[in-house]
Design a protein around this motif. Structure first.
Motif, PDB file in Angstrom:
ATOM      1  N   ARG A   1       0.852  -1.197   0.000  1.00 10.20           N
ATOM      2  CA  ARG A   1       0.000   0.000   0.000  1.00 10.20           C
ATOM      3  C   ARG A   1       0.883   1.240   0.000  1.00 10.20           C
ATOM      4  NH1 ARG A   1      -4.864  -2.061   2.515  1.00 10.20           N
ATOM      5  NH2 ARG A   1      -5.722  -3.297   0.843  1.00 10.20           N
ATOM      6  N   ALA A   2       0.233   2.399   0.092  1.00 10.69           N
ATOM      7  CA  ALA A   2       0.948   3.682   0.005  1.00 10.69           C
ATOM      8  C   ALA A   2       1.833   3.931   1.221  1.00 10.69           C
ATOM      9  CB  ALA A   2      -0.045   4.816  -0.161  1.00 10.69           C
ATOM     10  N   GLY A   3       2.618   4.975   1.094  1.00  9.26           N
ATOM     11  CA  GLY A   3       3.677   5.081   2.079  1.00  9.26           C
ATOM     12  C   GLY A   3       3.967   6.396   2.771  1.00  9.26           C
ATOM     13  N   ILE A   4       3.033   7.339   2.859  1.00  3.95           N
ATOM     14  CA  ILE A   4       3.376   8.617   3.492  1.00  3.95           C
ATOM     15  C   ILE A   4       2.666   8.777   4.831  1.00  3.95           C
ATOM     16  CG2 ILE A   4       3.289  11.131   3.254  1.00  3.95           C
ATOM     17  CD1 ILE A   4       4.832  10.303   1.047  1.00  3.95           C
TER      18      ILE A   4
ATOM     19  N   ILE B   1       9.413  12.447  -6.342  1.00  5.93           N
ATOM     20  CA  ILE B   1       9.159  13.307  -7.510  1.00  5.93           C
ATOM     21  C   ILE B   1       7.744  13.014  -8.013  1.00  5.93           C
ATOM     22  CG2 ILE B   1       9.894  14.004  -9.829  1.00  5.93           C
ATOM     23  CD1 ILE B   1      12.639  12.664  -9.173  1.00  5.93           C
ATOM     24  N   TYR B   2       6.881  14.005  -7.956  1.00  5.23           N
ATOM     25  CA  TYR B   2       5.553  13.939  -8.569  1.00  5.23           C
ATOM     26  C   TYR B   2       5.694  14.580  -9.943  1.00  5.23           C
ATOM     27  CZ  TYR B   2       3.479  12.843  -4.007  1.00  5.23           C
ATOM     28  OH  TYR B   2       3.139  12.233  -2.818  1.00  5.23           O
ATOM     29  N   ALA B   3       5.551  13.770 -10.998  1.00  2.00           N
ATOM     30  CA  ALA B   3       5.841  14.281 -12.339  1.00  2.00           C
ATOM     31  C   ALA B   3       4.583  14.281 -13.194  1.00  2.00           C
ATOM     32  CB  ALA B   3       6.896  13.399 -13.005  1.00  2.00           C
TER      33      ALA B   3
ATOM     34  N   ILE C   1       7.796   9.041  -8.548  1.00  2.00           N
ATOM     35  CA  ILE C   1       9.021   8.340  -8.181  1.00  2.00           C
ATOM     36  C   ILE C   1       9.095   8.376  -6.662  1.00  2.00           C
ATOM     37  CG2 ILE C   1      11.540   8.254  -8.491  1.00  2.00           C
ATOM     38  CD1 ILE C   1       9.712   7.925 -11.081  1.00  2.00           C
ATOM     39  N   SER C   2       8.675   7.277  -6.029  1.00  2.00           N
ATOM     40  CA  SER C   2       8.729   7.208  -4.576  1.00  2.00           C
ATOM     41  C   SER C   2       9.845   6.253  -4.168  1.00  2.00           C
ATOM     42  CB  SER C   2       7.375   6.766  -4.024  1.00  2.00           C
ATOM     43  OG  SER C   2       7.399   6.774  -2.609  1.00  2.00           O
ATOM     44  N   THR C   3      10.053   6.161  -2.869  1.00  2.00           N
ATOM     45  CA  THR C   3      11.188   5.379  -2.372  1.00  2.00           C
ATOM     46  C   THR C   3      10.702   4.347  -1.359  1.00  2.00           C
ATOM     47  OG1 THR C   3      11.569   6.966  -0.603  1.00  2.00           O
ATOM     48  CG2 THR C   3      12.768   7.329  -2.647  1.00  2.00           C
ATOM     49  N   ARG C   4      11.521   3.364  -1.102  1.00  2.00           N
ATOM     50  CA  ARG C   4      11.255   2.403  -0.029  1.00  2.00           C
ATOM     51  C   ARG C   4      12.496   2.244   0.842  1.00  2.00           C
ATOM     52  NH1 ARG C   4       6.823   3.561  -0.549  1.00  2.00           N
ATOM     53  NH2 ARG C   4       5.019   2.320  -1.108  1.00  2.00           N
ATOM     54  N   THR C   5      13.553   1.652   0.259  1.00  2.00           N
ATOM     55  CA  THR C   5      14.781   1.459   1.023  1.00  2.00           C
ATOM     56  C   THR C   5      15.946   1.856   0.113  1.00  2.00           C
ATOM     57  OG1 THR C   5      15.117  -0.793   0.210  1.00  2.00           O
ATOM     58  CG2 THR C   5      13.749  -0.560   2.177  1.00  2.00           C
TER      59      THR C   5
ATOM     60  N   TYR D   1       7.498   2.955  -7.769  1.00  2.00           N
ATOM     61  CA  TYR D   1       7.136   3.903  -8.825  1.00  2.00           C
ATOM     62  C   TYR D   1       5.679   3.695  -9.218  1.00  2.00           C
ATOM     63  CZ  TYR D   1      12.262   3.958  -9.621  1.00  2.00           C
ATOM     64  OH  TYR D   1      13.627   4.038  -9.480  1.00  2.00           O
ATOM     65  N   TYR D   2       5.049   4.777  -9.648  1.00  2.00           N
ATOM     66  CA  TYR D   2       3.677   4.691 -10.162  1.00  2.00           C
ATOM     67  C   TYR D   2       3.599   5.432 -11.492  1.00  2.00           C
ATOM     68  CZ  TYR D   2       2.450   3.751  -5.211  1.00  2.00           C
ATOM     69  OH  TYR D   2       2.359   3.248  -3.938  1.00  2.00           O
ATOM     70  N   LEU D   3       2.737   4.914 -12.377  1.00  2.00           N
ATOM     71  CA  LEU D   3       2.458   5.565 -13.663  1.00  2.00           C
ATOM     72  C   LEU D   3       0.957   5.680 -13.831  1.00  2.00           C
ATOM     73  CD1 LEU D   3       4.784   3.538 -16.035  1.00  2.00           C
ATOM     74  CD2 LEU D   3       4.791   6.036 -15.876  1.00  2.00           C
TER      75      LEU D   3
ATOM     76  N   PRO E   1      -8.481   9.025  -3.533  1.00  2.00           N
ATOM     77  CA  PRO E   1      -7.531   8.531  -4.528  1.00  2.00           C
ATOM     78  C   PRO E   1      -6.122   8.612  -3.955  1.00  2.00           C
ATOM     79  CG  PRO E   1      -8.346  10.699  -5.161  1.00  2.00           C
ATOM     80  CD  PRO E   1      -9.105  10.295  -3.936  1.00  2.00           C
ATOM     81  N   PRO E   2      -5.175   7.852  -4.485  1.00  2.00           N
ATOM     82  CA  PRO E   2      -3.883   7.726  -3.805  1.00  2.00           C
ATOM     83  C   PRO E   2      -2.985   8.976  -3.827  1.00  2.00           C
ATOM     84  CG  PRO E   2      -3.901   6.433  -5.843  1.00  2.00           C
ATOM     85  CD  PRO E   2      -5.304   6.919  -5.627  1.00  2.00           C
ATOM     86  N   THR E   3      -3.209   9.891  -4.752  1.00  2.00           N
ATOM     87  CA  THR E   3      -2.311  11.054  -4.860  1.00  2.00           C
ATOM     88  C   THR E   3      -2.232  11.813  -3.534  1.00  2.00           C
ATOM     89  OG1 THR E   3      -3.339  11.270  -7.027  1.00  2.00           O
ATOM     90  CG2 THR E   3      -1.716  12.957  -6.410  1.00  2.00           C
ATOM     91  N   GLY E   4      -1.056  11.866  -2.940  1.00  2.00           N
ATOM     92  CA  GLY E   4      -0.871  12.519  -1.655  1.00  2.00           C
ATOM     93  C   GLY E   4      -0.953  11.555  -0.482  1.00  2.00           C
ATOM     94  N   ALA E   5      -1.415  10.325  -0.733  1.00  2.00           N
ATOM     95  CA  ALA E   5      -1.410   9.252   0.275  1.00  2.00           C
ATOM     96  C   ALA E   5      -2.084   9.646   1.589  1.00  2.00           C
ATOM     97  CB  ALA E   5       0.033   8.774   0.524  1.00  2.00           C
TER      98      ALA E   5
HETATM   99  C1  DHB Z   1       3.383   6.808  -2.190  1.00  2.00           C
HETATM  100  C2  DHB Z   1       2.056   6.783  -2.552  1.00  2.00           C
HETATM  101  C3  DHB Z   1       1.393   7.964  -2.766  1.00  2.00           C
HETATM  102  O1  DHB Z   1       0.106   7.960  -3.123  1.00  2.00           O
HETATM  103  C4  DHB Z   1       2.029   9.172  -2.614  1.00  2.00           C
HETATM  104  O2  DHB Z   1       1.350  10.322  -2.838  1.00  2.00           O
HETATM  105  C5  DHB Z   1       3.340   9.185  -2.260  1.00  2.00           C
HETATM  106  C6  DHB Z   1       4.018   7.997  -2.032  1.00  2.00           C
HETATM  107  C7  DHB Z   1       4.108   5.537  -1.964  1.00  2.00           C
HETATM  108  O3  DHB Z   1       3.486   4.475  -1.990  1.00  2.00           O
HETATM  109  O4  DHB Z   1       5.319   5.583  -1.775  1.00  2.00           O
END
Ligand code: DHB
Length: 396
Positions: free
Chosen positions: A45-48, A202-204, A213-217, A223-225, A293-297
């Motif tokens: 799932r999302a990460g913020i 990076i939100y592009a 472009i999100s991160t984990r470790t 990444y999401y498209l 919706p997921p944008t912004g988590a």
């Molecule tokens: C992530 C998901 C998001 O919806 C977001 O806005 C930022 C990060 C994620 O899963 O890393």
């Protein structure tokens, strides 16, 4: 028949956080979860985490691993057609956000629940909730992991069982509202074995659509498209993914880092709000009540905000027979939910291409983003919404 003060359906962010907050106030609850512990702990799932959520974890003794392992970010980048603009979140708001995926949050709360000796029943389905209106106690029927059916009474029942909550219709039947919005796009999410492209997210956006472009470790990235809601995983070859990620998210000096893709999934995009979130002794919390919706988590953070009202409401009702706060739960929680809906919708609409959008629509979208980002007030507004407001606090 057995009795519990609070029955909680669902071991997601809302249910587990609520059970923990109640435990700290000496209120017993049982958490019912239909899935296995492994499924709960491993679903991607999302990460913020917003600053309010971080503070709650720290203040209630669940924040130790998060402090150690999460990436604390002080900025995000927004790239408009290859033009990268930095939003210094911390400079603008004084707050940071943490990149800490939801399943890690859940692992910490599950571990704490077990350490505290609280009841948490996996692979257990709640079959019915009855007598939640009017006087007397609510009644639950549930089937445990062995297939045995049980009955239980509860002073209060909390449905925190996600966006397909079967209990929601009990709350919305006669008079409730379920407001919905569908979006003409979805996200294609991948996990990749690769080094970070850069520390910050990076939100592009690009005429062809959105990329994140999100991160984990240090070795795994997320990444999401933007994709079509009807796309399936087999429509996105690795080559197509890399081509689109570079097209949408590369900018001078920044190239999306590549590696082995080991997880692909299509994520639904929708908004929904249920009003009210209570009927008698039955309450909705988290995604059972609302979906963003997921944008912004914002999803997990909103669930935590719900239970920051619900927990003190339940404590006052059970300890002092004072039900004012509890009966005002919907009224207190809903304004924040609509603000999060607005923010998620607004960010989504600026960053995503509506399928078939023309030159006018693309350039207007980019101009809206540039207008916000070229203004200090605009950047501050966006940053404040992104890092989130403090959680509501009530004495108990
Ligand atoms: C992530 C998901 C998001 O919806 C977001 O806005 C930022 C990060 C994620 O899963 O890393």
């Amino acid at each position: 028949m057995n009795h519990v003060p609070v029955a909680i359906i669902g071991a997601g962010p809302a249910g587990l956080t609520l059970a923990h907050l109640l435990h700290l106030q000496g209120i017993e609850s049982i958490v019912f979860e239909s899935r296995t512990r492994q499924a709960v702990e491993e679903t991607v799932r999302a990460g913020i985490l917003e600053q309010g959520t971080l503070n709650l974890m720290r203040e209630t003794g669940v924040g130790e691993r998060m402090e150690r392992e999460a990436d604390h970010d002080e900025a995000i980048d927004i790239a408009i057609n290859g033009d990268n603009i930095r939003i210094p979140l911390t400079e603008l708001t004084g707050h940071r956000v943490a990149i800490y995926p939801q399943h890690e949050y859940l692992k910490d709360f599950i571990a704490k629940r077990i350490e505290d000796g609280g009841e948490l029943l996996f692979e257990t389905t709640v079959d019915s909730v009855e007598n939640y209106e009017g006087d007397g106690l609510a009644q639950l029927t549930y089937t445990d992991v062995t297939g045995t059916t049980h009955q239980l009474t509860a002073d209060y029942v909390i449905a925190a069982d996600g966006s397909n909550s079967p209990s929601r219709q009990l709350v919305t039947a006669d008079g409730g509202i379920r407001a919905r919005h569908e979006y003409p796009y979805a996200w294609f999410g991948v996990l990749v074995e690769a080094p970070k492209t850069q520390k910050e997210l990076i939100y592009a956006t690009h005429p062809e659509g959105f990329a994140l472009i999100s991160t984990r470790t240090d070795t795994v990235q997320r990444y999401y498209l933007q994709c079509d809601p009807n796309d399936t995983v087999d429509m996105w070859s690795d080559d197509r993914i890399w081509e689109q990620l570079h097209l949408r998210a590369d900018s001078p000096g920044i190239t999306v880092s590549e590696g082995r893709i080991f997880d692909k999934a299509v994520l639904r995009f929708r908004s929904a709000v249920t009003e009210p979130m209570q009927k008698g002794r039955l309450f909705l919390a988290g995604d059972a009540a609302h979906t963003v919706p997921p944008t912004g988590a914002k999803g997990l953070n909103l669930a935590v905000a719900d239970v920051s009202v619900l927990a003190p409401g339940l404590v006052r009702a059970l300890k002092r027979k004072d039900t004012d706060l509890l009966n005002n739960y919907s009224k207190l929680a809903i304004p924040r939910i609509w603000k999060a809906q607005h923010f998620s919708y607004w960010m989504s609409s600026m960053l995503h291409a509506v399928p078939g959008e023309d030159h006018f629509a693309t350039q207007r979208r980019f101009a809206e983003l540039r207008s916000v980002l070229e203004s200090e007030a605009g950047q501050r507004y966006l940053a404040e919404q992104y890092v989130g407001r403090d959680l509501p606090r009530f004495e108990v």
